[in-house]
Design a protein around this motif. Structure first.
Motif, PDB file in Angstrom:
ATOM      1  N   SER A  93       0.802  -1.172  -0.050  1.00 29.77           N
ATOM      2  CA  SER A  93      -0.148   0.095   0.051  1.00 29.77           C
ATOM      3  C   SER A  93       0.774   1.363   0.108  1.00 29.77           C
ATOM      4  O   SER A  93       2.206   1.269  -0.027  1.00 29.77           O
ATOM      5  CB  SER A  93      -0.780  -0.024   1.191  1.00 29.77           C
ATOM      6  OG  SER A  93      -0.168   0.235   2.559  1.00 29.77           O
ATOM      7  N   HIS A  94       0.373   2.268   0.154  1.00 31.30           N
ATOM      8  CA  HIS A  94       1.209   3.561   0.311  1.00 31.30           C
ATOM      9  C   HIS A  94       1.891   3.608   1.433  1.00 31.30           C
ATOM     10  O   HIS A  94       3.197   4.634   1.403  1.00 31.30           O
ATOM     11  CB  HIS A  94       0.371   4.891   0.193  1.00 31.30           C
ATOM     12  CG  HIS A  94      -0.484   4.838   1.759  1.00 31.30           C
ATOM     13  ND1 HIS A  94      -1.741   4.272   1.745  1.00 31.30           N
ATOM     14  CD2 HIS A  94      -0.283   5.717   2.703  1.00 31.30           C
ATOM     15  CE1 HIS A  94      -2.155   4.514   3.123  1.00 31.30           C
ATOM     16  NE2 HIS A  94      -1.597   5.388   3.650  1.00 31.30           N
ATOM     17  N   LYS A 125      -3.287  -2.353  -2.119  1.00 30.81           N
ATOM     18  CA  LYS A 125      -4.568  -1.732  -1.504  1.00 30.81           C
ATOM     19  C   LYS A 125      -4.910  -0.641  -2.471  1.00 30.81           C
ATOM     20  O   LYS A 125      -4.319   0.348  -2.689  1.00 30.81           O
ATOM     21  CB  LYS A 125      -4.318  -1.168  -0.216  1.00 30.81           C
ATOM     22  CG  LYS A 125      -5.278  -0.546   0.579  1.00 30.81           C
ATOM     23  CD  LYS A 125      -5.009  -0.069   2.151  1.00 30.81           C
ATOM     24  CE  LYS A 125      -6.345   0.283   2.833  1.00 30.81           C
ATOM     25  NZ  LYS A 125      -5.979   0.612   4.237  1.00 30.81           N
ATOM     26  N   ALA A 126      -6.436  -0.623  -2.741  1.00 36.11           N
ATOM     27  CA  ALA A 126      -6.992   0.163  -3.658  1.00 36.11           C
ATOM     28  C   ALA A 126      -7.875   1.259  -2.746  1.00 36.11           C
ATOM     29  O   ALA A 126      -8.068   2.340  -2.880  1.00 36.11           O
ATOM     30  CB  ALA A 126      -7.973  -0.632  -4.629  1.00 36.11           C
ATOM     31  N   SER A 127      -8.653   0.622  -1.799  1.00 37.49           N
ATOM     32  CA  SER A 127      -9.530   1.338  -1.208  1.00 37.49           C
ATOM     33  C   SER A 127     -10.035   0.623   0.356  1.00 37.49           C
ATOM     34  O   SER A 127      -9.569  -0.375   0.664  1.00 37.49           O
ATOM     35  CB  SER A 127     -10.954   1.103  -1.911  1.00 37.49           C
ATOM     36  OG  SER A 127     -11.610  -0.180  -2.176  1.00 37.49           O
ATOM     37  N   GLU A 128     -10.810   1.542   1.113  1.00 38.14           N
ATOM     38  CA  GLU A 128     -11.212   1.122   2.230  1.00 38.14           C
ATOM     39  C   GLU A 128     -12.631   1.748   2.734  1.00 38.14           C
ATOM     40  O   GLU A 128     -12.772   2.931   2.516  1.00 38.14           O
ATOM     41  CB  GLU A 128     -10.175   1.480   3.384  1.00 38.14           C
ATOM     42  CG  GLU A 128     -10.633   1.101   4.818  1.00 38.14           C
ATOM     43  CD  GLU A 128      -9.423   1.468   5.895  1.00 38.14           C
ATOM     44  OE1 GLU A 128      -9.706   1.383   6.880  1.00 38.14           O
ATOM     45  OE2 GLU A 128      -8.387   1.592   5.487  1.00 38.14           O
ATOM     46  N   PRO A 157      -3.859   6.577  -2.077  1.00 39.47           N
ATOM     47  CA  PRO A 157      -3.081   7.415  -3.029  1.00 39.47           C
ATOM     48  C   PRO A 157      -2.349   7.035  -3.804  1.00 39.47           C
ATOM     49  O   PRO A 157      -2.029   7.915  -5.119  1.00 39.47           O
ATOM     50  CB  PRO A 157      -2.533   8.475  -1.930  1.00 39.47           C
ATOM     51  CG  PRO A 157      -2.335   7.912  -0.670  1.00 39.47           C
ATOM     52  CD  PRO A 157      -3.471   6.866  -0.496  1.00 39.47           C
ATOM     53  N   ASP A 158      -1.530   6.011  -3.426  1.00 35.90           N
ATOM     54  CA  ASP A 158      -0.573   5.340  -4.666  1.00 35.90           C
ATOM     55  C   ASP A 158      -1.049   4.354  -5.216  1.00 35.90           C
ATOM     56  O   ASP A 158      -0.261   3.824  -6.281  1.00 35.90           O
ATOM     57  CB  ASP A 158       0.733   4.875  -3.746  1.00 35.90           C
ATOM     58  CG  ASP A 158       1.434   6.220  -3.081  1.00 35.90           C
ATOM     59  OD1 ASP A 158       1.247   7.409  -3.426  1.00 35.90           O
ATOM     60  OD2 ASP A 158       2.207   5.861  -2.027  1.00 35.90           O
ATOM     61  N   ALA A 171     -15.310   1.417  -8.092  1.00 34.38           N
ATOM     62  CA  ALA A 171     -15.008   3.060  -8.870  1.00 34.38           C
ATOM     63  C   ALA A 171     -13.704   3.033  -8.845  1.00 34.38           C
ATOM     64  O   ALA A 171     -13.200   3.783  -9.852  1.00 34.38           O
ATOM     65  CB  ALA A 171     -15.824   3.910  -7.952  1.00 34.38           C
ATOM     66  N   VAL A 172     -12.941   2.650  -7.714  1.00 34.52           N
ATOM     67  CA  VAL A 172     -11.564   2.926  -7.893  1.00 34.52           C
ATOM     68  C   VAL A 172     -10.610   2.028  -8.944  1.00 34.52           C
ATOM     69  O   VAL A 172      -9.831   2.526  -9.280  1.00 34.52           O
ATOM     70  CB  VAL A 172     -11.000   2.613  -6.262  1.00 34.52           C
ATOM     71  CG1 VAL A 172      -9.385   2.637  -6.278  1.00 34.52           C
ATOM     72  CG2 VAL A 172     -11.483   3.728  -5.481  1.00 34.52           C
TER      73      VAL A 172
END
Length: 257
Positions: free
Chosen positions: A73-74, A95-98, A105-106, A142-143
């Motif tokens: 993740s970032h 990691k895309a979303s939570e 952001p990365d 969506a991400v």
């Protein structure tokens, strides 16, 4: 005298029969009778020659084939993805979303660079236990956008940081299943499910979610006892091109999902 007369008569008789001439021609040798018997021929042996058979070597089942990968993740900071690829890493879960509003952001930048380096990439969503499952699925999709992946997306289920009062098992399972149905349908793949050991000890969802491939955490060299598609075997690994500790994973090359 009578004796000379008899001898004269006898001599005369022999002359009349030709007995006075001696035949000096050689007597021809008798012609041998040709042999008509069939010559005896030895019958060839038709028996198969005996050959010693080699002792069969016991066969062993081939060792399962694995692919090496990471999740990130970032929090890992900048990543030199070409170095990561050269080290033997072939896949990455990013990691895309939570929840329903957070986006790593990365994620987009890491996905683009890792893909260019030849690494198979998929996003994962960190599930908030006290939030609507369908709404979280919409945010995750969506991400991810329209990008396609050769490996399935993943759902990260953990206790930490979700909510102060975790829901009852039946209520949480309903939300998790709502998330999975939506993401499965949208991506055309069965979502990989990561059950952190503390959450699994509390909820015991492994059997309830057995229709989905599972990402199992078991640190060390011994594979998990329960069925797995991805195995997280180290949370303090080192990979060229990345700083700090890195989660290391293995993916079964024979997975059928």
């Amino acid at each position: 005298m009578r004796i000379p007369a008899v001898l004269a008569a006898l001599t005369l008789a022999l002359s009349a029969c030709g007995g006075g001439t001696t035949d000096t021609r050689p007597t021809p040798a008798p012609t041998p009778t040709p042999t008509t018997a069939t010559p005896t021929t030895a019958t060839p042996t038709t028996a198969t020659p005996t050959t010693a058979s080699p002792t069969p070597v016991p066969t062993r089942d081939p060792a399962p084939s694995y692919r090496d990968g990471i999740d990130a993740s970032h929090h890992q900071g900048p990543i030199a993805w070409r170095e990561v690829a050269r080290s033997g890493i072939t896949f990455a879960y990013l990691k895309a979303s939570e929840g329903t509003g957070f986006t790593d952001p990365d994620f987009a930048d890491n996905r683009r660079k890792a893909t260019r380096a030849g690494i198979d990439v998929a996003g994962y969503h960190y599930f908030q236990l006290c939030s609507d499952g369908a709404a979280q699925a919409e945010h995750f999709l969506a991400v991810l956008g329209d990008a396609r992946s050769s490996i399935p997306p993943a759902l990260d289920l953990e206790l930490q940081g979700s909510c102060a009062d975790p829901p009852a098992p039946a209520a949480l399972l309903t939300e998790v299943r709502a998330f999975l149905r939506r993401v499965d349908r949208a991506t055309g793949m069965r979502t990989l499910v990561y059950l952190y050991p503390e959450l699994e000890a509390r909820y015991g969802f492994a059997d309830d979610l057995a229709s989905h491939p599972q990402w199992v955490r078991r640190l060390g060299d011994r594979p998990p006892r329960r069925p797995w598609a991805v195995w997280q075997h180290d949370d303090a690994g080192s990979v060229p091109g990345m700083s700090g500790n890195v989660d290391l994973n293995r993916m079964r090359a024979d997975r059928s999902d």
